[in-house]
Design a protein around this motif. Structure first.
Motif, PDB file in Angstrom:
ATOM      1  N   TYR A  38     -25.343  36.808  25.046  1.00  0.00           N
ATOM      2  CA  TYR A  38     -26.008  37.495  26.167  1.00  0.00           C
ATOM      3  C   TYR A  38     -25.356  37.122  27.495  1.00  0.00           C
ATOM      4  O   TYR A  38     -25.309  37.934  28.415  1.00  0.00           O
ATOM      5  CB  TYR A  38     -27.492  37.152  26.220  1.00  0.00           C
ATOM      6  CG  TYR A  38     -28.293  37.630  25.038  1.00  0.00           C
ATOM      7  CD1 TYR A  38     -27.846  38.665  24.223  1.00  0.00           C
ATOM      8  CD2 TYR A  38     -29.499  37.041  24.729  1.00  0.00           C
ATOM      9  CE1 TYR A  38     -28.581  39.084  23.135  1.00  0.00           C
ATOM     10  CE2 TYR A  38     -30.251  37.468  23.641  1.00  0.00           C
ATOM     11  CZ  TYR A  38     -29.791  38.490  22.852  1.00  0.00           C
ATOM     12  OH  TYR A  38     -30.526  38.912  21.784  1.00  0.00           O
ATOM     13  N   THR A  39     -24.838  35.924  27.596  1.00  0.00           N
ATOM     14  CA  THR A  39     -24.133  35.516  28.813  1.00  0.00           C
ATOM     15  C   THR A  39     -22.837  36.313  28.951  1.00  0.00           C
ATOM     16  O   THR A  39     -22.497  36.787  30.034  1.00  0.00           O
ATOM     17  CB  THR A  39     -23.829  34.003  28.777  1.00  0.00           C
ATOM     18  OG1 THR A  39     -25.075  33.298  28.739  1.00  0.00           O
ATOM     19  CG2 THR A  39     -23.043  33.573  30.006  1.00  0.00           C
ATOM     20  N   ARG A  40     -22.144  36.490  27.844  1.00  0.00           N
ATOM     21  CA  ARG A  40     -20.873  37.234  27.872  1.00  0.00           C
ATOM     22  C   ARG A  40     -21.094  38.735  28.037  1.00  0.00           C
ATOM     23  O   ARG A  40     -20.361  39.398  28.758  1.00  0.00           O
ATOM     24  CB  ARG A  40     -20.107  36.951  26.577  1.00  0.00           C
ATOM     25  CG  ARG A  40     -18.880  37.790  26.366  1.00  0.00           C
ATOM     26  CD  ARG A  40     -17.622  37.064  26.711  1.00  0.00           C
ATOM     27  NE  ARG A  40     -16.453  37.884  26.578  1.00  0.00           N
ATOM     28  CZ  ARG A  40     -15.580  37.808  25.587  1.00  0.00           C
ATOM     29  NH1 ARG A  40     -15.741  36.913  24.624  1.00  0.00           N
ATOM     30  NH2 ARG A  40     -14.541  38.588  25.564  1.00  0.00           N
ATOM     31  N   TRP A  41     -22.115  39.288  27.347  1.00  0.00           N
ATOM     32  CA  TRP A  41     -22.428  40.715  27.408  1.00  0.00           C
ATOM     33  C   TRP A  41     -23.905  40.892  27.745  1.00  0.00           C
ATOM     34  O   TRP A  41     -24.740  41.058  26.846  1.00  0.00           O
ATOM     35  CB  TRP A  41     -22.129  41.414  26.078  1.00  0.00           C
ATOM     36  CG  TRP A  41     -20.680  41.415  25.717  1.00  0.00           C
ATOM     37  CD1 TRP A  41     -19.705  42.207  26.250  1.00  0.00           C
ATOM     38  CD2 TRP A  41     -20.037  40.601  24.737  1.00  0.00           C
ATOM     39  NE1 TRP A  41     -18.498  41.937  25.662  1.00  0.00           N
ATOM     40  CE2 TRP A  41     -18.677  40.955  24.730  1.00  0.00           C
ATOM     41  CE3 TRP A  41     -20.479  39.609  23.859  1.00  0.00           C
ATOM     42  CZ2 TRP A  41     -17.753  40.338  23.887  1.00  0.00           C
ATOM     43  CZ3 TRP A  41     -19.558  38.999  23.024  1.00  0.00           C
ATOM     44  CH2 TRP A  41     -18.217  39.374  23.047  1.00  0.00           C
ATOM     45  N   PRO A  42     -24.269  40.856  29.021  1.00  0.00           N
ATOM     46  CA  PRO A  42     -25.675  40.939  29.428  1.00  0.00           C
ATOM     47  C   PRO A  42     -26.419  42.161  28.880  1.00  0.00           C
ATOM     48  O   PRO A  42     -27.628  42.081  28.643  1.00  0.00           O
ATOM     49  CB  PRO A  42     -25.604  40.976  30.953  1.00  0.00           C
ATOM     50  CG  PRO A  42     -24.307  40.309  31.287  1.00  0.00           C
ATOM     51  CD  PRO A  42     -23.372  40.662  30.165  1.00  0.00           C
ATOM     52  N   LYS A  43     -25.739  43.264  28.632  1.00  0.00           N
ATOM     53  CA  LYS A  43     -26.414  44.463  28.119  1.00  0.00           C
ATOM     54  C   LYS A  43     -26.954  44.257  26.696  1.00  0.00           C
ATOM     55  O   LYS A  43     -27.848  44.985  26.260  1.00  0.00           O
ATOM     56  CB  LYS A  43     -25.479  45.667  28.153  1.00  0.00           C
ATOM     57  CG  LYS A  43     -25.197  46.138  29.559  1.00  0.00           C
ATOM     58  CD  LYS A  43     -24.321  47.360  29.566  1.00  0.00           C
ATOM     59  CE  LYS A  43     -24.089  47.828  30.992  1.00  0.00           C
ATOM     60  NZ  LYS A  43     -23.308  49.050  31.044  1.00  0.00           N
TER      61      LYS A  43
END
Length: 81
Positions: A38-43
């Motif tokens: 989630y940190t790398r890809w917030p979506k």
């Protein structure tokens, strides 16, 4: 430790990858991996409450423990038609 992460359907579109290798702390749970993703890809977080999760083809909950070389699948809910 290294794990293989598989993304299906719309999750593949969000990450731009069908699979990738990810390094996690030894003994980490799926929840730790999810927070890193989630940190790398917030979506991806928008799918958090409905994700189906599996380790080595067996469905798990977020407290499922990862192990070296395991395959972790992240799947959106199954939709019928």
């Amino acid at each position: 430790m290294k794990v293989r992460v598989l993304f299906f359907s719309v999750l593949r579109d969000i990450t731009g990858a069908a699979e990738l290798e990810w390094t996690c702390p030894p003994g980490a749970a799926v929840s730790v991996l999810l927070e890193e993703l989630y940190t790398r890809w917030p979506k991806l977080r928008a799918w958090d409450t409905s994700l189906l999760l599996a380790i080595d083809c067996a469905y798990v909950k977020r407290d499922g423990l990862l192990h070296e070389g395991c395959e972790v699948a992240l799947m959106p809910p199954v939709q019928g038609g």
